[in-house]
Design a protein around this motif. Structure first.
Motif, PDB file in Angstrom:
ATOM      1  N   ARG A 121      -1.549  -5.472  -8.613  1.00 51.18           N
ATOM      2  CA  ARG A 121      -1.127  -6.870  -8.785  1.00 51.18           C
ATOM      3  C   ARG A 121      -0.877  -7.586  -7.446  1.00 51.18           C
ATOM      4  NH1 ARG A 121       3.875  -6.639 -12.564  1.00 51.18           N
ATOM      5  NH2 ARG A 121       2.526  -5.156 -13.650  1.00 51.18           N
ATOM      6  N   ASP A 126      -0.942  -2.813   0.900  1.00 49.19           N
ATOM      7  CA  ASP A 126       0.144  -2.455  -0.016  1.00 49.19           C
ATOM      8  C   ASP A 126       0.227  -0.925  -0.027  1.00 49.19           C
ATOM      9  OD1 ASP A 126       2.099  -2.265  -1.927  1.00 49.19           O
ATOM     10  OD2 ASP A 126       0.890  -3.059  -3.582  1.00 49.19           O
ATOM     11  N   TYR A 158      -3.437   1.521  -0.892  1.00 48.55           N
ATOM     12  CA  TYR A 158      -3.548   2.982  -0.919  1.00 48.55           C
ATOM     13  C   TYR A 158      -2.671   3.463  -2.054  1.00 48.55           C
ATOM     14  CZ  TYR A 158      -5.920   2.469   3.454  1.00 48.55           C
ATOM     15  OH  TYR A 158      -6.828   2.098   4.415  1.00 48.55           O
ATOM     16  N   GLU A 159      -3.239   4.305  -2.903  1.00 53.23           N
ATOM     17  CA  GLU A 159      -2.528   4.741  -4.103  1.00 53.23           C
ATOM     18  C   GLU A 159      -2.869   6.212  -4.364  1.00 53.23           C
ATOM     19  OE1 GLU A 159      -0.151   3.418  -6.360  1.00 53.23           O
ATOM     20  OE2 GLU A 159      -0.408   5.498  -6.994  1.00 53.23           O
ATOM     21  N   GLY A 195      -0.096   0.682  -6.853  1.00 52.39           N
ATOM     22  CA  GLY A 195       0.165   0.610  -8.292  1.00 52.39           C
ATOM     23  C   GLY A 195      -1.010   0.070  -9.086  1.00 52.39           C
ATOM     24  N   LEU A 197      -3.860   5.049 -11.722  1.00 53.76           N
ATOM     25  CA  LEU A 197      -3.560   3.698 -11.225  1.00 53.76           C
ATOM     26  C   LEU A 197      -4.685   3.173 -10.330  1.00 53.76           C
ATOM     27  CD1 LEU A 197       0.253   4.090 -10.515  1.00 53.76           C
ATOM     28  CD2 LEU A 197      -0.811   2.624 -12.233  1.00 53.76           C
ATOM     29  N   PRO A 225       3.735  11.707  -6.457  1.00 60.16           N
ATOM     30  CA  PRO A 225       4.340  10.451  -5.970  1.00 60.16           C
ATOM     31  C   PRO A 225       5.814  10.606  -5.616  1.00 60.16           C
ATOM     32  CG  PRO A 225       3.048  10.051  -7.940  1.00 60.16           C
ATOM     33  CD  PRO A 225       3.106  11.535  -7.753  1.00 60.16           C
ATOM     34  N   TYR A 229       6.878  -1.036  -1.746  1.00 58.14           N
ATOM     35  CA  TYR A 229       7.958  -0.877  -2.719  1.00 58.14           C
ATOM     36  C   TYR A 229       8.149   0.638  -2.826  1.00 58.14           C
ATOM     37  CZ  TYR A 229      10.536  -1.671  -7.131  1.00 58.14           C
ATOM     38  OH  TYR A 229      11.486  -1.721  -8.118  1.00 58.14           O
ATOM     39  N   GLY A 289       6.282   9.742  -1.974  1.00 63.47           N
ATOM     40  CA  GLY A 289       6.618   8.322  -1.944  1.00 63.47           C
ATOM     41  C   GLY A 289       7.509   7.961  -3.103  1.00 63.47           C
ATOM     42  N   PRO A 323       6.324  -1.255 -11.253  1.00 66.05           N
ATOM     43  CA  PRO A 323       5.674  -2.441 -10.700  1.00 66.05           C
ATOM     44  C   PRO A 323       6.643  -3.544 -10.282  1.00 66.05           C
ATOM     45  CG  PRO A 323       5.402  -2.360 -13.085  1.00 66.05           C
ATOM     46  CD  PRO A 323       6.081  -1.084 -12.691  1.00 66.05           C
ATOM     47  N   LYS A 366      -5.751   7.495  -1.810  1.00 70.26           N
ATOM     48  CA  LYS A 366      -5.355   8.189  -0.599  1.00 70.26           C
ATOM     49  C   LYS A 366      -3.867   7.960  -0.335  1.00 70.26           C
ATOM     50  CE  LYS A 366      -7.422   9.168   3.746  1.00 70.26           C
ATOM     51  NZ  LYS A 366      -8.514   9.092   4.615  1.00 70.26           N
ATOM     52  N   SER A 367      -3.223   8.925   0.292  1.00 76.16           N
ATOM     53  CA  SER A 367      -1.815   8.752   0.630  1.00 76.16           C
ATOM     54  C   SER A 367      -1.686   7.829   1.837  1.00 76.16           C
ATOM     55  CB  SER A 367      -1.185  10.108   0.965  1.00 76.16           C
ATOM     56  OG  SER A 367       0.095   9.900   1.527  1.00 76.16           O
ATOM     57  N   PHE A 368      -0.738   6.902   1.764  1.00 74.37           N
ATOM     58  CA  PHE A 368      -0.566   5.982   2.896  1.00 74.37           C
ATOM     59  C   PHE A 368      -0.025   6.688   4.140  1.00 74.37           C
ATOM     60  CE2 PHE A 368       3.311   5.208   0.237  1.00 74.37           C
ATOM     61  CZ  PHE A 368       4.290   5.668   1.120  1.00 74.37           C
ATOM     62  N   ASN A 415      -1.951   7.929  -7.224  1.00 75.52           N
ATOM     63  CA  ASN A 415      -2.122   8.243  -8.644  1.00 75.52           C
ATOM     64  C   ASN A 415      -3.523   7.782  -9.087  1.00 75.52           C
ATOM     65  OD1 ASN A 415      -2.189   8.086 -11.454  1.00 75.52           O
ATOM     66  ND2 ASN A 415       0.027   7.794 -11.589  1.00 75.52           N
TER      67      ASN A 415
HETATM   68  C1  LIG Z   1       7.325   1.491  -6.929  1.00 74.68           C
HETATM   69  S1  LIG Z   1       5.557   1.593  -7.188  1.00 74.68           S
HETATM   70  C2  LIG Z   1       5.018   0.039  -6.502  1.00 74.68           C
HETATM   71  C3  LIG Z   1       3.662  -0.389  -7.001  1.00 74.68           C
HETATM   72  C4  LIG Z   1       3.168  -1.727  -6.419  1.00 74.68           C
HETATM   73  N1  LIG Z   1       3.183  -1.732  -4.987  1.00 74.68           N
HETATM   74  C5  LIG Z   1       4.020  -2.852  -6.912  1.00 74.68           C
HETATM   75  O1  LIG Z   1       4.902  -3.288  -6.140  1.00 74.68           O
HETATM   76  O2  LIG Z   1       3.847  -3.291  -8.056  1.00 74.68           O
HETATM   77  C6  LIG Z   1       5.123   2.796  -5.908  1.00 74.68           C
HETATM   78  C7  LIG Z   1       3.661   3.221  -5.979  1.00 74.68           C
HETATM   79  O3  LIG Z   1       3.383   4.028  -4.837  1.00 74.68           O
HETATM   80  C8  LIG Z   1       2.529   5.098  -5.232  1.00 74.68           C
HETATM   81  N2  LIG Z   1       2.721   6.136  -4.200  1.00 74.68           N
HETATM   82  C9  LIG Z   1       3.791   6.954  -4.015  1.00 74.68           C
HETATM   83  N3  LIG Z   1       3.619   7.694  -2.919  1.00 74.68           N
HETATM   84  C10 LIG Z   1       2.434   7.334  -2.374  1.00 74.68           C
HETATM   85  C11 LIG Z   1       1.705   7.740  -1.222  1.00 74.68           C
HETATM   86  N4  LIG Z   1       2.181   8.678  -0.393  1.00 74.68           N
HETATM   87  N5  LIG Z   1       0.505   7.163  -0.960  1.00 74.68           N
HETATM   88  C12 LIG Z   1       0.003   6.214  -1.788  1.00 74.68           C
HETATM   89  N6  LIG Z   1       0.634   5.787  -2.919  1.00 74.68           N
HETATM   90  C13 LIG Z   1       1.843   6.326  -3.194  1.00 74.68           C
HETATM   91  C14 LIG Z   1       3.020   5.470  -6.622  1.00 74.68           C
HETATM   92  O4  LIG Z   1       2.038   6.155  -7.340  1.00 74.68           O
HETATM   93  C15 LIG Z   1       3.316   4.075  -7.191  1.00 74.68           C
HETATM   94  O5  LIG Z   1       2.194   3.517  -7.819  1.00 74.68           O
END
Ligand SMILES: C[S@@+](CC[C@H](N)C(=O)[O-])C[C@H]1O[C@@H](n2cnc3c(N)ncnc32)[C@H](O)[C@@H]1O
Length: 172
Positions: A64, A57, A79-80, A61, A85, A25, A123, A29, A34, A107-109, A82
């Motif tokens: 939520r 989103d 798309y997440e 995460g 999660l 992550p 986020y 990203g 959260p 999957k990675s966004f 981890n």
């Molecule tokens: C700051 S958290 C935000 C979680 C959720 N969107 C929220 O606002 O509560 C960022 C999330 O993005 C995920 N993440 C990071 N890089 C990513 C990627 N390339 N593709 C998908 N998920 C990713 C992380 O694992 C983490 O759960």
């Protein structure tokens, strides 16, 4: 001797798991942090989430935001990367009774075509915003709303801000 080898193997395995869950992550990203319940409301209100919309989103995460969007009648896709999660959020979605409208993909966004969405929620972290902006400019349809928690897109004009949530509308 066997015990020493086993504990070394276990140590390496744990290290690899930590690198996978934390490192990927960070590189691809943002780490998991959260959005607060108040922040979720602000993001949804900025995006004017309503029934019939297609929302994504990017890094969903614990799900939520997806659940909150689905409760307003929108179709929400997350798309997440981890897997823990992903598992947690799928359970939360099922428990909230919105599995027909909220879906989480492991999957990675970065690998997703974002042209089908009416609103993008993210986020992230400052060092991805420039690349993410370029990706959105390539893929979004004019009129798509983008709401970013905390971090700004370097080349875009903010349309509205609520506390630290920023709304953009892609003009094309
Ligand atoms: C700051 S958290 C935000 C979680 C959720 N969107 C929220 O606002 O509560 C960022 C999330 O993005 C995920 N993440 C990071 N890089 C990513 C990627 N390339 N593709 C998908 N998920 C990713 C992380 O694992 C983490 O759960």
């Amino acid at each position: 001797m066997l015990l020493v080898l086993f504990s070394e193997f276990l140590g390496i395995a744990i290290l690899l798991v930590v690198i996978y869950f934390l490192g990927r992550p960070i590189i691809r990203g943002a780490i998991y942090f959260p959005t607060t319940p108040r922040g979720v409301k602000e993001m949804l209100s900025l995006a004017e989430v309503h029934a019939g919309q297609n929302i994504v989103d990017l890094g969903s995460g614990d799900g939520r935001i997806l659940i909150a969007c689905a409760e307003r009648g929108a179709k929400a896709i997350g798309y997440e990367i981890n897997p823990v999660l992903v598992w947690r959020s799928r359970r939360a979605v099922a428990r909230a009774g919105v599995a027909d409208r909220a879906v989480v993909y492991w999957k990675s966004f970065w690998d997703i075509d974002l042209s089908q969405f009416d609103a993008i929620i993210v986020y992230g972290i400052p060092y991805i915003m420039n690349d993410l902006q370029k990706k959105l400019e390539r893929e979004l349809r004019p009129g798509t709303k983008i709401v970013s928690n905390a971090f700004k897109f370097p080349g875009w004009q903010i349309v509205n801000t609520e506390r630290k949530m920023h709304l953009y509308i892609w003009k094309g």
